[in-house]
Design a protein around this motif. Structure first.
Motif, PDB file in Angstrom:
ATOM      1  N   LYS A   6     -30.004  36.644  82.907  1.00  0.00           N
ATOM      2  CA  LYS A   6     -28.891  37.422  83.457  1.00  0.00           C
ATOM      3  C   LYS A   6     -28.403  36.773  84.742  1.00  0.00           C
ATOM      4  O   LYS A   6     -29.203  36.200  85.499  1.00  0.00           O
ATOM      5  N   ILE A   8     -27.790  37.596  87.916  1.00  0.00           N
ATOM      6  CA  ILE A   8     -27.999  38.594  88.964  1.00  0.00           C
ATOM      7  C   ILE A   8     -28.655  37.919  90.153  1.00  0.00           C
ATOM      8  O   ILE A   8     -29.085  36.756  90.075  1.00  0.00           O
ATOM      9  N   PRO A  11     -33.179  41.985  91.756  1.00  0.00           N
ATOM     10  CA  PRO A  11     -33.016  43.191  90.931  1.00  0.00           C
ATOM     11  C   PRO A  11     -32.745  44.446  91.747  1.00  0.00           C
ATOM     12  O   PRO A  11     -31.993  45.309  91.317  1.00  0.00           O
ATOM     13  N   ILE A  14     -28.958  45.095  92.537  1.00  0.00           N
ATOM     14  CA  ILE A  14     -27.983  45.119  91.443  1.00  0.00           C
ATOM     15  C   ILE A  14     -26.936  46.212  91.637  1.00  0.00           C
ATOM     16  O   ILE A  14     -25.724  45.954  91.558  1.00  0.00           O
ATOM     17  N   GLN A  17     -24.549  45.872  94.727  1.00  0.00           N
ATOM     18  CA  GLN A  17     -23.619  44.771  94.528  1.00  0.00           C
ATOM     19  C   GLN A  17     -22.616  45.077  93.422  1.00  0.00           C
ATOM     20  O   GLN A  17     -21.457  44.652  93.494  1.00  0.00           O
ATOM     21  N   LEU A  18     -23.048  45.797  92.387  1.00  0.00           N
ATOM     22  CA  LEU A  18     -22.117  46.259  91.352  1.00  0.00           C
ATOM     23  C   LEU A  18     -21.036  47.136  91.965  1.00  0.00           C
ATOM     24  O   LEU A  18     -19.830  46.937  91.726  1.00  0.00           O
ATOM     25  N   PRO A 202     -32.685  44.505  83.699  1.00  0.00           N
ATOM     26  CA  PRO A 202     -32.692  43.388  84.656  1.00  0.00           C
ATOM     27  C   PRO A 202     -34.026  43.223  85.360  1.00  0.00           C
ATOM     28  O   PRO A 202     -34.419  42.108  85.704  1.00  0.00           O
ATOM     29  N   GLN A 203     -34.746  44.330  85.575  1.00  0.00           N
ATOM     30  CA  GLN A 203     -36.006  44.246  86.319  1.00  0.00           C
ATOM     31  C   GLN A 203     -37.127  43.617  85.501  1.00  0.00           C
ATOM     32  O   GLN A 203     -38.070  43.074  86.068  1.00  0.00           O
TER      33      GLN A 203
END
Length: 587
Positions: A6, A8, A11, A14, A17-18, A202-203
């Motif tokens: 990913k 990114i 984690p 995320i 920042q999103l 993601p983690q």
């Protein structure tokens, strides 16, 4: 298992920042309000006398939910962690930002965590004098039979319910009417999906379920929850036929009826595939003489990078058609042309007034506390820190358990919550009581997590702390009382009981064993008994059929698997016992 890739950064960064990137990309549409940094608000939407429409849910479904914030749609979205409900504080930030005197409507998918967190936020708003109504979207016909429709989960049908409610509010309808129209749309909306491949959190960087190269999962949930059955991969027309047969079988439309259609990609399904599905769908509806009033094909409610698609139909009458056609403008959906006009000043003045009128806590008089018992506030905080360490260590195991019967995020969610608890306890003054530390833990966990774990553990900590509010230290009986109060808090908040295949199935035998051991006069014996009871209860969940939470949709397919909530309960109580063993060895 292959690790996924990913784009990114860290984690833990995320979601901030999103949010920052989304608002920066659309400054004409969106802003961020409130201290939590998780309330995305329409620049052009809230205004005096208008019902505030607040939507929300976990991240990972983009463009849902914040993509539907804008004029003629939702006024704000509360943004949760990946696949996890926003916390009450995040929801409150969104609601307060759009409270313009006509009340608030909460719209969200029918998931346990969302129901608990939005309900807690609603209770706080109502206590402060704001009228609130809620509608849980429940369009996934694969997740429960029609006679238990209120148990169904929400998937891509959010799209139509948000659109209808947003239009009604934009037209100046009162709160009761906006809620009624949202529920009317909800009852007229039917969805079903298919998954071809897994997504990955993601983690963890690992697929949250396994599926063969030649297999598909019919009825897959939006978080990767298993569907109703697994089959060999079939052609697009065959899959569309199966989904449409089920949808139309329940909808029972007649020749001449009108519908709107959404063919939704789950994250990594190409437009080529989605249009092939729509092509077959239209053939089916044409053959039944059902008119498609409007159609949308694309990614509107995703599941990270999951491969697959869902079909959603809403049966229209004149009222719903008018609302569906009402102009709106947001990141994910624009219909017609809207009249614009910034309403930031209205929101700012109302938020300032709300802050000014907030009740102030009165200092309480000091109370003499019972100091008998070996567990001092300092030792208690060390026990909780060790519980956090063990949850973090077991994160992947807990997520793997959850991936089998849920959405695969339990370990990640618990890690986030317990890291927040650890940080909060690091800031606790040395003289803070156990009750004070419990309150600190509850706020930290709830603010950090949301999901279902947030309200459950926050309530557990609060109840447990209140049960020993007259004590400085905990002895065996007080420790057993603390555990029993935590259990009761989880029961009251989650409405689950032993046998439902939840964390309760570990907590009940743990508390029963702790209460029996309290007669021995040893704090360590109480914790060891609780640990052993929790372990037995956790293992016993493998033989149970789930009746609560997301895994309840699986029915018999949930048998043979340990409940992840029961597993994390065991990890926590095991860690508390280990910490007490270390204290005893040091003395």
């Amino acid at each position: 298992m292959t690790k996924t890739k990913k784009l990114i950064n860290a984690p833990e960064d995320i979601i901030p920042q999103l949010v920052s990137g989304m608002v920066a990309a659309h400054p004409d549409l969106l802003s961020v309000e409130g201290d939590s940094g998780r309330a995305i608000v329409a620049v052009d939407g809230p205004r005096d006398g208008k019902v505030g429409v607040v939507v929300g849910g976990g991240s990972g479904h983009e463009p849902a939910f914040a993509g539907y914030v804008g004029r003629g749609l939702a006024d704000a979205a509360a943004v949760g962690n990946i696949f996890a409900s926003p916390s009450p504080e995040q929801i409150l930030d969104a609601a307060r930002a759009v409270d313009c005197g006509a009340g608030i409507l909460f719209l969200y998918g029918n998931y346990t965590g969302d129901v608990m967190n939005f309900t807690m936020a609603a209770e706080e708003l109502e206590a402060a004098g704001t009228a609130v109504q809620q509608v849980q979207v429940a369009d996934d016909i694969a997740s429960a039979p029609v006679e238990r429709r209120d148990e169904r989960r929400g998937i891509a049908g959010d799209f139509f319910v948000f659109k209808i409610a947003g239009a009604a509010a934009d037209l100046g309808e009162p709160l009761s009417r906006v809620a009624a129209l949202a529920q009317k749309a909800n009852l007229a909306t039917f969805s079903m999906g298919v998954a071809l491949g897994a997504c990955s959190l993601p983690q963890t960087g690992k697929p949250n379920f396994e599926i063969g190269d030649d297999e598909m999962e019919i009825g897959m949930g939006l978080h990767g929850e298993p569907g109703i059955r697994r089959e060999k991969l079939a052609s697009a027309d065959s899959v569309t036929d199966e989904l449409m047969d089920t949808i139309l079988g329940e909808m029972a439309p007649k020749p001449g009826d009108r519908v709107a259609v959404l063919v939704n990609g789950l994250g990594s399904t190409s437009q080529v595939e989605l249009y092939i599905i729509f092509n077959r769908l239209k053939q089916i509806l044409d053959a039944r003489e059902i008119t498609i009033h409007r159609a949308w094909v694309g990614e509107y409610a995703t599941s990270l990078e999951m491969a697959g698609a869902s079909i959603t139909l809403i049966r229209l009458d004149d009222e719903l058609t008018t609302l569906l056609d009402h102009p709106c403008r947001s990141v994910a959906l624009t219909v017609g042309a809207v009249e614009s006009g910034s309403t930031a000043d209205v929101r700012s003045s109302r938020k300032t007034a709300a802050s000014t009128n907030a009740p102030q806590a009165s200092p309480s008089a000091p109370v003499a506390l019972n100091e008998s018992g070996l567990i001092t506030p300092t030792i208690f905080r060390r026990m909780m820190q060790h519980a956090g360490d063990q949850i973090i260590t077991e994160r992947d195991w807990l997520s793997e358990l959850d991936g089998v019967i849920g959405d695969g995020d339990h370990g990640v969610t618990m890690e986030i919550g317990w890291k927040a608890v650890q940080a909060a306890l690091n800031n606790a003054p040395a003289e803070e009581t156990i009750e004070g530390s419990c309150k600190r833990m509850a706020k930290a966990f709830l603010d950090a997590v949301g999901a279902s774990s947030g309200p459950l553990y926050a309530t557990a900590f609060l109840r447990a702390g209140a049960a020993v509010s007259d004590r400085r230290n905990l002895g065996p009986n007080a420790l057993a009382l603390w555990l029993a109060a935590a259990l009761q808090g989880i029961r009251d908040r989650g409405r689950a009981e032993a046998g439902d295949k939840t964390m309760i199935d570990a907590w009940v035998p743990a508390v029963e064993a702790a209460q029996k051991a309290a007669a021995s006069g040893s704090e360590l014996a109480v914790l060891q008994a609780a640990r052993d009871g929790a372990e037995a209860g956790m293992k016993a969940t493998a033989d149970l059929e789930s009746r609560r939470g997301r895994s309840a949709k699986l029915g018999a397919r949930s048998r043979g698997h340990i409940d992840p909530g029961a597993a994390s309960t065991y990890v926590i109580l095991r860690a508390m016992a280990a910490a007490m063993e270390q204290e005893a060895a040091a003395q």
